[in-house]
Structure formats: C-alpha cells, structure tokens
Design an enzyme around this catalytic site. Structure first.
Site, mmCIF file in Angstrom:
data_model
loop_
_atom_site.group_PDB
_atom_site.id
_atom_site.type_symbol
_atom_site.label_atom_id
_atom_site.label_comp_id
_atom_site.label_asym_id
_atom_site.label_seq_id
_atom_site.Cartn_x
_atom_site.Cartn_y
_atom_site.Cartn_z
ATOM 1 C CG ASN A 1 -1.712 1.273 1.357
ATOM 2 O OD1 ASN A 1 -1.899 1.986 0.370
ATOM 3 N ND2 ASN A 1 -2.194 1.568 2.554
ATOM 4 C CD1 TRP A 2 3.802 1.286 -2.776
ATOM 5 C CD2 TRP A 2 4.046 2.703 -4.498
ATOM 6 N NE1 TRP A 2 4.809 0.808 -3.573
ATOM 7 C CE2 TRP A 2 4.985 1.661 -4.646
ATOM 8 C CE3 TRP A 2 3.998 3.706 -5.475
ATOM 9 C CZ2 TRP A 2 5.885 1.598 -5.717
ATOM 10 C CZ3 TRP A 2 4.883 3.634 -6.536
ATOM 11 C CH2 TRP A 2 5.821 2.600 -6.645
ATOM 12 C CE LYS A 3 0.600 3.829 4.871
ATOM 13 N NZ LYS A 3 -0.038 3.813 6.157
ATOM 14 C CG HIS B 1 -6.012 1.940 5.049
ATOM 15 N ND1 HIS B 1 -5.543 2.902 5.927
ATOM 16 C CD2 HIS B 1 -4.990 1.072 4.860
ATOM 17 C CE1 HIS B 1 -4.286 2.618 6.238
ATOM 18 N NE2 HIS B 1 -3.926 1.513 5.599
ATOM 19 C CD GLU C 1 -3.799 -2.475 7.427
ATOM 20 O OE1 GLU C 1 -2.667 -2.691 6.977
ATOM 21 O OE2 GLU C 1 -4.459 -1.454 7.133
ATOM 22 N N GLY D 1 1.967 2.544 10.784
ATOM 23 C CA GLY D 1 2.888 3.671 10.628
ATOM 24 C C GLY D 1 3.553 4.114 11.916
ATOM 25 C CB SER E 1 4.799 -1.333 12.250
ATOM 26 O OG SER E 1 4.331 -0.017 12.462
#
Ligand code: PEP
Length: 245
Positions: free
Chosen positions: A6-8, A91, A159, A165, A201
């Site tokens: 997931n590159w966001k 998300h 998640e 993050g 993470s």
C-alpha cells in the site's frame, strides 16, 4: 500468501518504473500473490508494467456506485476496465480522516466484488479500544456489515490502528487471537474460510515472525513497501508453502 504493497499517497511515475524493474523479475514463479497498490493516477502505468508478471495491481479505495454525481470518487467498474484486479477498502486512514463508516466500507466492498475486483477489507481497533478490552467487539462491528457480500472470497486485513505507521507491530499472540476471531466470525456468517492478512509496521526485520504466525495468510505493508528492496525482503520472509492464501 498474499503480500500487498500500500503506497498510500506516495510515489511517482519514475519511482514506479525503477521499483518494477527491481521487483518484477524477482517475483517470477513465486508461490505468492503480490499486489501493488499505488495512488490512482499511477494505476494505468502500473497495470502496463506488471502485465504478464506475478504482480497484480490494486487500488486503495473505490466508490459503491458504477457511475453518478459523485465528484472526485472512482468507480470500481472503471478500475476493472483499467486492468486493476484488487482494491483495499475500509483502511483506517479512510475511517479516521475521510468519514468512512462500517456501512460505507461494506457498500464499497460489495460494489467492488460485483465489479469483479478482489477486496482487501481492513479492520482493526484503536489503542483506546484495545485498552478498554473492546478489540473483538470492534472487529465484529466492522465485519458485521459484510453480511451483504456474496459468500465468495474476501480477504480481511487485520490492521490494529495503533500499529499502522508507528513502528510498533502487534505481537504474534495478539495477531493470532485477532485472526482466529475474524476467521471464526466469518465462518459463522456463512462466508467460509477467509484469508486474513496482517498489517501494521511490517518490516524486513519482523516479517518472518509475523508471516509464520498461525492464521496469518499474508501482509498488507505500508511504509516499507515503497522500497523495492525492503518489500522484496518481506516477500522472501514468507513461508514458501501455502500458495495464494
Ligand atoms: C498500511 O498502510 O496499511 C500499513 C499497514 O502501513 P505501515 O506498514 O506503514 O504500518
């Protein structure tokens, strides 16, 4: 296993080219499903670059209508036309910053499924919810609206919000408990055996421990997935057996 990047809201066209040059040849004949989810504008280029490879392309969100007066939204049917195969839905960043609710997330997942996309449906508790002992209650509340889905394969990403993050991943015990709960709940709801992947993470240093935890069918990787070398190290840490999950 399913290993999704997931590159966001990161990346660029140039980065995508060098990333694919580094990653795609290494992924040939892997027993895993690799999914690359860059921002919307990079999707057509990603589809082109990944054509014929082991890597499929995913979007990071989609709307619940085929078309209409929804300025700024993206139809799952258009994503399919582009050659996108997957979509991440619900998300926690969408829930936190963009008013995503359990209901709208489920509606997106339903439309995505109907359009022919494979859905990675994200659930997870906040730190406060975990500290109050509400983790399973939260997971059940987030999963319940998925009853509108056809009993076909949806992938659930556990998640925990506090792990995304932050550099603090959930422990194998916490992951195993949550995954068992999700699998049992989805079975009860008549959804069959659901692949549950972990996100929060995941890094090259902790990937082996996480990916070998019972009940883990793969990972949804944010920050570390932007670097082809780091993401490849995570892929390599996955157990070789188990196929696509
Ligand atoms: C994510 O974006 O879904 C995620 C898990 O991010 P990170 O790996 O950076 O925690």
């Amino acid at each position: 296993m399913i290993l999704a990047a997931n590159w966001k809201m990161h990346g660029s066209s140039e980065h995508l080219v060098s990333y694919c040059e580094a990653l795609l040849p290494r992924c040939e004949s892997l027993p895993h499903q690799i999914v690359l989810c860059p921002p919307y504008p990079l999707l057509p280029q990603a589809v082109m670059l990944c054509a014929g490879s082991q890597v499929q392309v995913g979007a990071q969100n989609c709307h619940w209508h085929q078309q209409g007066a929804f300025t700024g939204e993206v139809s799952p049917w258009l994503l399919v036309q582009l050659g996108v195969g997957w979509v991440v839905v619900g998300h926690s960043e969408r829930r936190q910053h963009f008013g995503e609710t359990d209901g709208t997330a489920a509606a997106r997942a339903k439309a995505a499924q109907e359009a022919g996309l494979r859905v990675i449906f994200c659930v997870g508790e906040t730190l406060e919810e975990r500290q109050r002992g509400e983790t399973f209650e939260v997971l059940q509340r987030q999963l319940h609206p998925l009853e509108v889905l056809a009993p076909t394969a949806v992938v659930v990403a556990y998640e925990p919000v506090w792990a995304i993050g932050t550099g603090h991943n959930a422990s194998p015990e916490q992951i195993q408990q949550a995954h068992q709960f999700i699998q049992a709940y989805m079975r009860e709801q008549g959804k069959g055996e659901v692949a549950v992947i972990y996100g929060g993470s995941v890094k090259p240093e902790n990937a082996a421990e996480i990916l070998h935890t019972p009940g883990v069918a793969g990972a949804l990787v944010g920050g570390a997935s932007l670097d082809a070398t780091a993401f490849w190290a995570i892929i390599q840490a996955a157990p070789q057996q188990g196929g696509e999950g």
